[in-house]
Design a protein around this motif. Structure first.
Motif, PDB file in Angstrom:
ATOM      1  N   HIS A  99       0.550  -1.208   0.247  1.00 40.30           N
ATOM      2  CA  HIS A  99      -0.018   0.134   0.251  1.00 40.30           C
ATOM      3  C   HIS A  99       1.379   1.544  -0.058  1.00 40.30           C
ATOM      4  O   HIS A  99       1.139   2.179   0.960  1.00 40.30           O
ATOM      5  N   PRO A 100       1.458   1.529  -1.000  1.00 42.75           N
ATOM      6  CA  PRO A 100       2.282   2.613  -1.538  1.00 42.75           C
ATOM      7  C   PRO A 100       1.716   3.973  -1.034  1.00 42.75           C
ATOM      8  O   PRO A 100       2.704   4.899  -0.578  1.00 42.75           O
ATOM      9  N   ARG A 101       0.452   4.528  -1.050  1.00 42.31           N
ATOM     10  CA  ARG A 101       0.100   6.026  -1.155  1.00 42.31           C
ATOM     11  C   ARG A 101      -0.311   5.713   0.325  1.00 42.31           C
ATOM     12  O   ARG A 101      -1.045   7.066  -0.043  1.00 42.31           O
ATOM     13  N   VAL A 102      -0.367   4.808   0.958  1.00 37.59           N
ATOM     14  CA  VAL A 102      -0.993   5.302   2.646  1.00 37.59           C
ATOM     15  C   VAL A 102      -0.021   5.491   3.328  1.00 37.59           C
ATOM     16  O   VAL A 102       0.954   5.033   3.460  1.00 37.59           O
ATOM     17  N   ARG A 103      -0.189   6.443   3.902  1.00 37.23           N
ATOM     18  CA  ARG A 103       0.638   6.783   4.899  1.00 37.23           C
ATOM     19  C   ARG A 103       0.249   7.167   6.175  1.00 37.23           C
ATOM     20  O   ARG A 103      -0.665   6.660   6.622  1.00 37.23           O
ATOM     21  N   LEU A 104       1.277   6.646   6.962  1.00 39.09           N
ATOM     22  CA  LEU A 104       1.154   6.544   8.491  1.00 39.09           C
ATOM     23  C   LEU A 104       1.848   7.380   9.135  1.00 39.09           C
ATOM     24  O   LEU A 104       3.070   7.996   9.371  1.00 39.09           O
ATOM     25  N   GLU A 105       0.784   8.155   9.854  1.00 41.40           N
ATOM     26  CA  GLU A 105       1.426   9.232  11.289  1.00 41.40           C
ATOM     27  C   GLU A 105       1.773   8.910  12.720  1.00 41.40           C
ATOM     28  O   GLU A 105       0.770   7.909  12.955  1.00 41.40           O
ATOM     29  N   THR A 106       2.418   9.150  13.386  1.00 39.78           N
ATOM     30  CA  THR A 106       2.503   8.489  14.546  1.00 39.78           C
ATOM     31  C   THR A 106       2.684   9.402  15.698  1.00 39.78           C
ATOM     32  O   THR A 106       3.243  10.651  15.631  1.00 39.78           O
ATOM     33  N   ASP A 107       2.008   9.173  16.812  1.00 42.58           N
ATOM     34  CA  ASP A 107       2.305  10.374  17.741  1.00 42.58           C
ATOM     35  C   ASP A 107       1.890  10.138  19.378  1.00 42.58           C
ATOM     36  O   ASP A 107       1.037   9.955  19.577  1.00 42.58           O
ATOM     37  N   LEU A 108       3.463   9.461  19.826  1.00 40.08           N
ATOM     38  CA  LEU A 108       3.677   9.089  20.527  1.00 40.08           C
ATOM     39  C   LEU A 108       4.369   9.510  21.966  1.00 40.08           C
ATOM     40  O   LEU A 108       5.004  10.399  21.641  1.00 40.08           O
ATOM     41  N   GLN A 109       3.752   9.587  23.306  1.00 43.55           N
ATOM     42  CA  GLN A 109       3.677  10.564  24.083  1.00 43.55           C
ATOM     43  C   GLN A 109       4.762   9.710  24.878  1.00 43.55           C
ATOM     44  O   GLN A 109       5.035   8.556  24.840  1.00 43.55           O
ATOM     45  N   LYS A 110       5.890  10.597  24.938  1.00 48.52           N
ATOM     46  CA  LYS A 110       6.900  10.678  26.033  1.00 48.52           C
ATOM     47  C   LYS A 110       6.904  10.258  27.183  1.00 48.52           C
ATOM     48  O   LYS A 110       5.431  10.855  27.963  1.00 48.52           O
ATOM     49  N   ASP A 111       7.746   9.835  27.940  1.00 48.98           N
ATOM     50  CA  ASP A 111       7.860   8.944  29.316  1.00 48.98           C
ATOM     51  C   ASP A 111       5.818   7.940  29.599  1.00 48.98           C
ATOM     52  O   ASP A 111       5.763   8.663  30.327  1.00 48.98           O
TER      53      ASP A 111
ATOM     54  N   GLY B  37      -4.231   7.429   2.016  1.00 50.81           N
ATOM     55  CA  GLY B  37      -5.277   8.106   3.272  1.00 50.81           C
ATOM     56  C   GLY B  37      -3.916   8.011   3.770  1.00 50.81           C
ATOM     57  O   GLY B  37      -3.045   8.074   4.167  1.00 50.81           O
ATOM     58  N   THR B  38      -4.058   7.700   5.968  1.00 49.75           N
ATOM     59  CA  THR B  38      -3.723   8.848   6.274  1.00 49.75           C
ATOM     60  C   THR B  38      -3.703   7.613   7.519  1.00 49.75           C
ATOM     61  O   THR B  38      -5.485   8.066   7.436  1.00 49.75           O
ATOM     62  N   VAL B  39      -3.071   6.870   7.921  1.00 50.14           N
ATOM     63  CA  VAL B  39      -3.232   6.507   9.386  1.00 50.14           C
ATOM     64  C   VAL B  39      -2.803   6.528  10.142  1.00 50.14           C
ATOM     65  O   VAL B  39      -1.446   7.006   9.726  1.00 50.14           O
ATOM     66  N   SER B  40      -3.590   7.212  11.341  1.00 54.99           N
ATOM     67  CA  SER B  40      -2.537   7.593  12.917  1.00 54.99           C
ATOM     68  C   SER B  40      -2.781   7.159  14.213  1.00 54.99           C
ATOM     69  O   SER B  40      -3.747   5.762  14.374  1.00 54.99           O
ATOM     70  N   VAL B  41      -1.508   6.611  14.506  1.00 55.80           N
ATOM     71  CA  VAL B  41      -1.514   6.170  15.404  1.00 55.80           C
ATOM     72  C   VAL B  41      -0.739   6.917  16.819  1.00 55.80           C
ATOM     73  O   VAL B  41       0.243   7.539  16.182  1.00 55.80           O
ATOM     74  N   ALA B  42      -1.683   6.773  17.789  1.00 54.61           N
ATOM     75  CA  ALA B  42      -1.058   8.296  19.505  1.00 54.61           C
ATOM     76  C   ALA B  42      -1.365   6.645  20.046  1.00 54.61           C
ATOM     77  O   ALA B  42      -1.535   6.229  20.388  1.00 54.61           O
ATOM     78  N   THR B  43      -0.537   7.947  21.749  1.00 51.64           N
ATOM     79  CA  THR B  43      -0.406   6.843  22.719  1.00 51.64           C
ATOM     80  C   THR B  43      -0.544   8.674  23.528  1.00 51.64           C
ATOM     81  O   THR B  43      -0.253   9.317  23.498  1.00 51.64           O
ATOM     82  N   ARG B  44      -1.598   8.129  24.000  1.00 52.66           N
ATOM     83  CA  ARG B  44      -1.574   8.317  25.926  1.00 52.66           C
ATOM     84  C   ARG B  44      -1.897   8.153  27.103  1.00 52.66           C
ATOM     85  O   ARG B  44      -2.128   7.416  27.552  1.00 52.66           O
TER      86      ARG B  44
END
Length: 205
Positions: A153-165, A195-202
């Motif tokens: 899936h070369p046209r799908v973007r992946l974004e990460t927003d991982l909380q430090k500590d 499209g864009t797939v977002s992965v985040a931690t909190r």
């Protein structure tokens, strides 16, 4: 006087007919209720028999899974152990270093599947320990499975927003990695074009 006698006889007959009719109606209601109760009891019996057969099937599957898992464990011992031994003699910048790491990781994932089979058969217990989700995500993003997903899936973007500590949680590192892999794979495949797939931690309370 004769007429009166006839009327009395008719009244007695009518009362007897009414009493008999009422008695028959009571018997009919009782019989109907008994038939309904027997029908319900038969349904429950059939349901219990179905549950018993399903339980017996699951028990058989569990025994089969346990047998296969024990056999696979013997095979995986070499697949997981030998790469570690080879890495001791392989320089970190060598051509084989990354390949050996990939083999070891694949062996560890296969061992986790075996553990799942043992858990299914109730002969194993899923191990839980302090886990940092950021490490789980980072490990998956550098895995061969994710790299292949990006190629497919070369046209799908992946974004990460991982909380430090980020605080740790208690769980299974391997199982959480599998869950993450399934979630991200489904998200990538849902984007048929781009499209864009977002992965985040909190930390949440």
């Amino acid at each position: 006087q004769e007429r009166r006698k006839i009327l009395d006889v008719n009244e007695r007959l009518e009362r007897r007919v009414a009493e008999r009719t009422e008695s028959l109606q009571r018997m009919n209601r009782h019989l109907t209720q008994e038939i309904a109760e027997r029908h319900l009891a038969e349904q429950k019996r059939q349901h219990l028999e179905t549950q018993l057969k399903q339980a017996e099937k699951m028990e058989a599957v569990g025994r089969l899974a346990a047998g296969v898992a024990h056999d696979l464990n013997n095979i995986l011992t070499g697949l997981v152990g030998y790469p570690d031994m080879l890495l001791l003699d392989c320089p970190a910048d060598g051509q084989l270093h990354q390949s050996l790491l990939t083999i070891r990781q694949s062996g560890e994932k296969a061992a986790a599947i075996v553990q799942d089979m043992l858990t299914l058969s109730r002969q194993g217990i899923a191990e839980k320990s302090p886990v940092n989700l950021n490490r789980v995500i980072d490990g998956y993003l550098h895995s061969p499975e994710h790299l292949q997903l990006r190629v497919n899936h070369p046209r799908v973007r992946l974004e990460t927003d991982l909380q430090k500590d980020l605080l740790n949680i208690k769980g299974s590192f391997v199982h959480l990695s599998k869950i993450l892999m399934n979630l991200i794979s489904n998200a990538f495949e849902a984007n048929l074009v781009d499209g864009t797939v977002s992965v985040a931690t909190r930390d949440c309370y």
